[in-house]
Design a protein around this motif. Structure first.
Motif: not given
Length: 564
Positions: A535-564
Motif C-alpha cells: 500500500v505504501l509503495v502504491v501511494l508513493m507511485v501515485v505521488f510521483m506520477m502526480l508530480l510528473l503530471e504537474l510538470m507536463a506542460k513544461r516538458l517536451p512532447k512524449g516525455v509524460v507517457p499518458w499525455r498528448s
C-alpha cells in the motif's frame, strides 16, 4: 581550443569516446560475458544436462503459454482504450489515460498480491461483503490463466502507449475526405484507421510479449505456490540451490529467455516487412469520431474496467493490511494498524529495504542524468551509423528481460575485479551498476527529446564568443533542458524504486530492496505486512506520477507517457 573542440563542431573530441566507453561497460560487457559463459557450458557438455532436464521444457512451455495469452489479453484491453480515448469525443480522457497507465508503474509483485487479496476464499474484502467462495475452494489465480490475466492487466498500458502514438499521427484530411464521400464511421475505421494502426498494434504486441516473457514478480507470487515455474522463476530457484554448475545452467536458461524475446521482436519485424505505412497530410487528434449516445454506455464501461483493474485490487490490498491475518474478514472490529506500525517502526528489514530502494533509485536517477546529458548532447549531434549503433546498444539492456541482465552482472562481478581486487558481488554496488545499465535508455529518452528541440544557434553564438564546453553546458544547455531532466529523474526514480526482477537475484543480507522485501514477506506467510508495505509503495507511485503530471506542460512532447 583546437584539439579540444572537433573542427566544425561544438562537440569536444573526448565526449563521444567517453559515451562509447560507458556503453561498452554497461551494455556490451555484461551481455558478452553471458554469451561467453553460455558457450563455455556448451563446449563442456553442460548444455545436454540442461536440455535433458524436464523442468526446462515445462518452464519453457509455461513461459510461452502465459506470455502469449497475456499478450492477447493486453491487446484487447490496450487497443480498446487506445481507440476510444484517442479517436472519440468521450469525456474524461485525461483522468482515464492517467489511471490506465498506472498499472504499468506499479510493481508486478504488488499487482499479484493485490489480486490475491481480492479473490479466493480467504479474501478479507470478499468475506466482509459475504461473497467469498466457500472455504476449501482453490485460489483461481494460482494457475496459468491467473498468471496470463495479470500479465494482460500489467502490460495493457504498453499496448495502449504504442498504439496511441500512431493514432495521434493519423491523416485527418484523409479521414475527412472519406466522410465527405459518404463513408460511415465504421467504414472509415475499417478501411483507413485500422490498416494504418497495424504498426502500433504489432509494436505493442511485441513489447507486451517481451515483458511477459521476462516478468518475475507475477509468476513468483502466483506460480510458485502452484508449482508452475516459468523460466525467470526457474532461474531464481537454480540460484537458491547453488551448485558448481549453477552459473553455466543459468547462463543457458537466460540465453533461452533472450532467444524467446528476440524471436518475438523478429515476428514483429517480419509482420511489418514489405508494408508501407507512410501517411501524407495533416495529422492530429482532431480525426475523432463523435459517438453520440454511445458515450453514455462506453464511459461507464471504461470506468468499470478501471475499477476492477485498479480500485478493487487496491481496496483489497488495504483490507489485507488492516486485518490481523490473511483470511480474517474486514470489519470494524477486526481493523488494526499494527501491520503499518510494524512496517514503519519495528521491522528493521523493511526500514533497510526502504533506505536501500530510495538510495538506489535516487543514486541511479541522479548519476544517470549526469551521463545522460553528455550522451544526449553527443548523440543528438551525430547522424552517422556509429551514432545509431551506440543508441541501439543503450536500448538493448532495457529491452532485455531483467532476469537476463541480473545473471549477466553476476557473471561479470562474481570474481574480484582484476588489478583492484575488489568484489562487488553481494554488495549494493552491483545492484546500482545493474540499474545503470537497465535504466540508461529510460533516462536518455526525455533528454534527447529536449536536445532535438533546442535551437543550436544559441550555443553556437556562445561558442563563437569564446565560451568553453562546460560554460555553455552550465549557462545555456542545462537551463533549457531542465524540465526534461527533471522528468528523466522522476521516471528513473519511479521505475528503479519498485524494481524486483534484477534485485531478486542480486540482493544479499542488508541489501534488500522494497520489491524483494514484499516478495519475502508474502513468501514467509506475513501477508498483512506484505500488503501494508505494498500500500505504501502504491501511494508513493501515485505521488510521483502526480508530480510528473504537474510538470507536463513544461516538458517536451512524449516525455509524460499518458499525455498528448
Amino acid at each position: 581550443m583546437y584539439g579540444y573542440i572537433r573542427p566544425g563542431s561544438s562537440q569536444p573530441v573526448w565526449l563521444f569516446p567517453l559515451v562509447v566507453a560507458v556503453v561498452l561497460i554497461l551494455s556490451v560487457l555484461p551481455l558478452a560475458r553471458l554469451a561467453v559463459t553460455g558457450i563455455a557450458a556448451l563446449a563442456n557438455g553442460g548444455v545436454w544436462a540442461v536440455l535433458g532436464d524436464p523442468a526446462l521444457w515445462s518452464a519453457t512451455y509455461y513461459t510461452l503459454v502465459t506470455a502469449i495469452l497475456g499478450t492477447l489479453i493486453s491487446l484487447v484491453i490496450g487497443c480498446a482504450f487506445a481507440f476510444l480515448l484517442t479517436l472519440t469525443d468521450i469525456r474524461g480522457k485525461g483522468a482515464l489515460s492517467f489511471l490506465f497507465v498506472l498499472p504499468m508503474m506499479i510493481p508486478p509483485q504488488v499487482t499479484a498480491l493485490a489480486w490475491v487479496q481480492m479473490t479466493g476464499p480467504s479474501s478479507p474484502l470478499l468475506k466482509a461483503l459475504h461473497i467469498a467462495p466457500p472455504m476449501g475452494s482453490p485460489q483461481p489465480l494460482y494457475s496459468l490463466s491467473g498468471i496470463a490475466l495479470l500479465y494482460g492487466v500489467q502490460h495493457a498500458p504498453l499496448v495502449y502507449l504504442a498504439l496511441r502514438s500512431g493514432l495521434m499521427s493519423l491523416p485527418r484530411d484523409g479521414v475527412e475526405a472519406a466522410r465527405l464521400s459518404g463513408a460511415t464511421n465504421l467504414r472509415v475505421f475499417r478501411d483507413i484507421i485500422l490498416p494504418l494502426s497495424l504498426p502500433g498494434i504489432i509494436a505493442g504486441a511485441a513489447i507486451s510479449f517481451v515483458s511477459c516473457t521476462g516478468n518475475f514478480g507475477i509468476p513468483a507470487i502466483l506460480g510458485i505456490p502452484a508449482s508452475i515455474y516459468t523460466l525467470p522463476t526457474l532461474i531464481f530457484t537454480k540460484f537458491a540451490a547453488f551448485t558448481s554448475r549453477t552459473f553455466g545452467d543459468v547462463a543457458l536458461l537466460s540465453a533461452i529467455i533472450a532467444i524467446i524475446a528476440v524471436a518475438g521482436l523478429a515476428v514483429q519485424d517480419r509482420a511489418l516487412r514489405g508494408r508501407d505505412y507512410r501517411v501524407l497530410g495533416l495529422s492530429g487528434a482532431t480525426a475523432a469520431f463523435e459517438i453520440g449516445g454511445w458515450k453514455f454506455l462506453l464511459t461507464p464501461l471504461l470506468w468499470l474496467v478501471l475499477f476492477f483493474m485498479l480500485a478493487a485490487p487496491f481496496f483489497a490490498l488495504v483490507a489485507g493490511a488492516l486485518v490481523p491475518a490473511y483470511g480474517v474478514p474486514f470489519t470494524f472490529k477486526t481493523v488494526t494498524f499494527n501491520a503499518f506500525y510494524e512496517i514503519l517502526f519495528r521491522q528493521a528489514v523493511t526500514r533497510t529495504a526502504f533506505a536501500n530502494s530510495l538510495s538506489l533509485a535516487a543514486g541511479t536517477a541522479v548519476c544517470l542524468l549526469a551521463v545522460t546529458v553528455l550522451a544526449a548532447y553527443a548523440l543528438s549531434r551525430r547522424r552517422d551509423a556509429l551514432g545509431r549503433i551506440v543508441s541501439s546498444l543503450i536500448e538493448i539492456p532495457y529491452s532485455m528481460p531483467g532476469i537476463v541482465m541480473a545473471v549477466s552482472f553476476i557473471l561479470v562481478f562474481a570474481a574480484p575485479i582484476p588489478i583492484l581486487n575488489v568484489t562487488l558481488y553481494g554488495t549494493i554496488w552491483i545492484i546500482l551498476i545493474a540499474y545503470f545499465s537497465s535504466f540508461f535508455a529510460v533516462s536518455l529518452k526525455p533528454v534527447v527529446s529536449a536536445f532535438h528541440q533546442l535551437d543550436p544557434a544559441l550555443e553556437e553564438a556562445a561558442r563563437l564568443s569564446g565560451a568553453g564546453f562546460f560554460r555553455r553546458l552550465k549557462d545555456i544547455i542545462v537551463p533549457l533542458i531542465a524540465p526534461a531532466a527533471g522528468a528523466s529523474v522522476i521516471l528513473v526514480f519511479l521505475i528503479a524504486c519498485n524494481e524486483l526482477t534484477i534485485s531478486a537475484l542480486l540482493w544479499s543480507a542488508g541489501t534488500q530492496t522494497l520489491g524483494v522485501a514484499i516478495y519475502n514477506l508474502d513468501d514467509s506467510g506475513s501477508s498483512d505486512l506484505a500488503s501494508a508495505l505494498s500500500v505504501l509503495v502504491v501511494l508513493m507511485v501515485v505521488f510521483m506520477m502526480l508530480l510528473l503530471e504537474l510538470m507536463a506542460k513544461r516538458l517536451p512532447k512524449g516525455v509524460v507517457p499518458w499525455r498528448s
